[in-house]
Design a protein around this motif. Structure first.
Motif, PDB file in Angstrom:
ATOM      1  N   GLN A 187     147.433  66.265 -25.384  1.00  0.00           N
ATOM      2  CA  GLN A 187     147.073  67.474 -26.137  1.00  0.00           C
ATOM      3  C   GLN A 187     147.979  67.689 -27.339  1.00  0.00           C
ATOM      4  OE1 GLN A 187     144.173  69.047 -24.908  1.00  0.00           O
ATOM      5  NE2 GLN A 187     144.426  67.084 -23.852  1.00  0.00           N
ATOM      6  N   ILE A 217     142.519  59.483 -28.948  1.00  0.00           N
ATOM      7  CA  ILE A 217     142.106  60.794 -28.442  1.00  0.00           C
ATOM      8  C   ILE A 217     141.285  60.621 -27.172  1.00  0.00           C
ATOM      9  CG2 ILE A 217     140.862  62.931 -28.945  1.00  0.00           C
ATOM     10  CD1 ILE A 217     141.566  60.925 -31.926  1.00  0.00           C
ATOM     11  N   HIS A 219     138.863  62.527 -24.499  1.00  0.00           N
ATOM     12  CA  HIS A 219     138.024  63.684 -24.245  1.00  0.00           C
ATOM     13  C   HIS A 219     137.732  63.728 -22.747  1.00  0.00           C
ATOM     14  CE1 HIS A 219     137.372  64.086 -28.582  1.00  0.00           C
ATOM     15  NE2 HIS A 219     137.224  62.775 -28.609  1.00  0.00           N
ATOM     16  N   ASP A 226     141.450  69.621 -20.067  1.00  0.00           N
ATOM     17  CA  ASP A 226     141.544  68.769 -21.262  1.00  0.00           C
ATOM     18  C   ASP A 226     142.532  67.624 -21.085  1.00  0.00           C
ATOM     19  OD1 ASP A 226     139.685  70.314 -22.571  1.00  0.00           O
ATOM     20  OD2 ASP A 226     141.161  71.528 -23.641  1.00  0.00           O
ATOM     21  N   ARG A 288     140.378  67.291 -31.648  1.00  0.00           N
ATOM     22  CA  ARG A 288     140.458  68.266 -30.562  1.00  0.00           C
ATOM     23  C   ARG A 288     139.775  69.576 -30.952  1.00  0.00           C
ATOM     24  NH1 ARG A 288     145.081  70.220 -28.898  1.00  0.00           N
ATOM     25  NH2 ARG A 288     144.158  70.657 -26.866  1.00  0.00           N
ATOM     26  N   LYS A 291     135.797  69.565 -30.588  1.00  0.00           N
ATOM     27  CA  LYS A 291     135.185  69.418 -29.263  1.00  0.00           C
ATOM     28  C   LYS A 291     134.214  70.564 -28.974  1.00  0.00           C
ATOM     29  CE  LYS A 291     138.786  69.111 -26.678  1.00  0.00           C
ATOM     30  NZ  LYS A 291     139.565  68.937 -25.430  1.00  0.00           N
TER      31      LYS A 291
END
Length: 291
Positions: A187, A217, A219, A226, A288, A291
């Protein structure tokens, strides 16, 4: 700073602490279906990884005497294994950006052991790791077989390690580093350690070296936290592997390749590290938010 100095500073155990979250890792709850998925995914994954390792080692017996440090065949086996590992796990894999064609290094943020599969799946790279990893059961065997460059903290071996480092880069190997020095919950992007980048400014490397930043990254699966794929601090590998294998829904790993930076265009290691960090953090933050 010399390359030898970089090796000694960057891998000092005192200056390389693991990142810790203020919140404890999420509990692992597999249930009956989760354990079924562990078996259905774990067995083919083990066959893929260790079968691929056997084939790689067999080919390397021929490849090494003929080509030495060059590896014209075996990196494709590693790439095949890593790409298909995500298919077995059910984790979606997407990338954007052009791969660097110039000689040099790749730097990326670090979230999980899954980073290694992800970065190898798109681009044939060779990781740089502390020497202790070579002794780890399973992971150490795979690391040695796939051409990982191991760095020791012994000053007596610094000159030899410098020679290996330069030889691999001049041979066209893309060496991959995690400049954060530790993994996180995925994160955030931690500040890049600048001492590593000093190695690129030696007379032998500066004029031809490029560095390509990559944002990694993860997801999370729908309905999961997260930080589902994050692996950090004192978290054990085994439980995290089981959690990943047993996930009813899987998420996505995304790689964003940024424009390569020519080392000679930067005044010093701090400027180069800041440029790479900014590129990785900016794309990571945008992904991020979207999303």
């Amino acid at each position: 700073m010399s390359v030898s100095g970089v090796f000694m500073v960057e891998h000092n155990p005192v200056s390389d602490p693991s990142w810790q979250s203020e919140d404890a890792p999420d509990p692992i709850e597999l249930g009956f279906l989760g354990w079924v998925l562990v078996i259905l995914r774990g067995l083919p994954l083990a066959l893929l990884v260790f079968g691929g390792l056997f084939v790689l080692l067999a080919i390397r017996l021929i490849e090494r005497p003929l080509y030495g440090v060059q590896r014209p065949v075996t990196p494709f086996i590693s790439q095949f294994v890593c790409r298909n590992a995500f298919r077995i796990l059910g984790i979606r894999f997407r990338t954007s950006g052009a791969l660097m064609q110039e000689r040099g290094a790749v730097v990326a943020n670090h979230t999980s052991w899954l980073d290694i599969f992800a970065l190898n799946a798109r681009k044939r790279v060779y990781f740089v790791s502390k020497a202790e990893v070579a002794k780890w059961p399973g992971i150490g065997w795979l690391a040695r077989a796939t051409g990982t460059v191991f760095i020791e903290r012994d000053r007596k071996k610094a000159r030899e390690q410098t020679r290996i480092f330069e030889e691999r880069l001049k041979a066209g190997h893309k060496l991959l580093f995690f400049p954060e020095g530790t993994s996180t919950d995925g994160q955030r992007v931690l500040p890049f350690k600048t001492t590593l980048f000093a190695a690129f400014f030696t007379e032998e490397l500066r004029e031809f070296m490029y560095v390509q930043p990559v944002s990694v990254i993860f997801h999370a699966p729908q309905g999961q936290p997260d930080r589902f794929y994050g692996w950090w601090g004192d978290m054990d590998f085994g439980p995290h592997l089981l959690k990943t294998l047993g996930a009813r829904r899987q998420g996505t790993v995304e790689l964003i390749y940024h424009a390569p930076a020519k080392v000679s265009d930067f005044e010093n290691r701090k400027a180069l590290a800041a440029h790479c960090e900014d590129a990785v953090r900016h794309a990571h933050s945008l992904a991020r938010l979207e999303k």
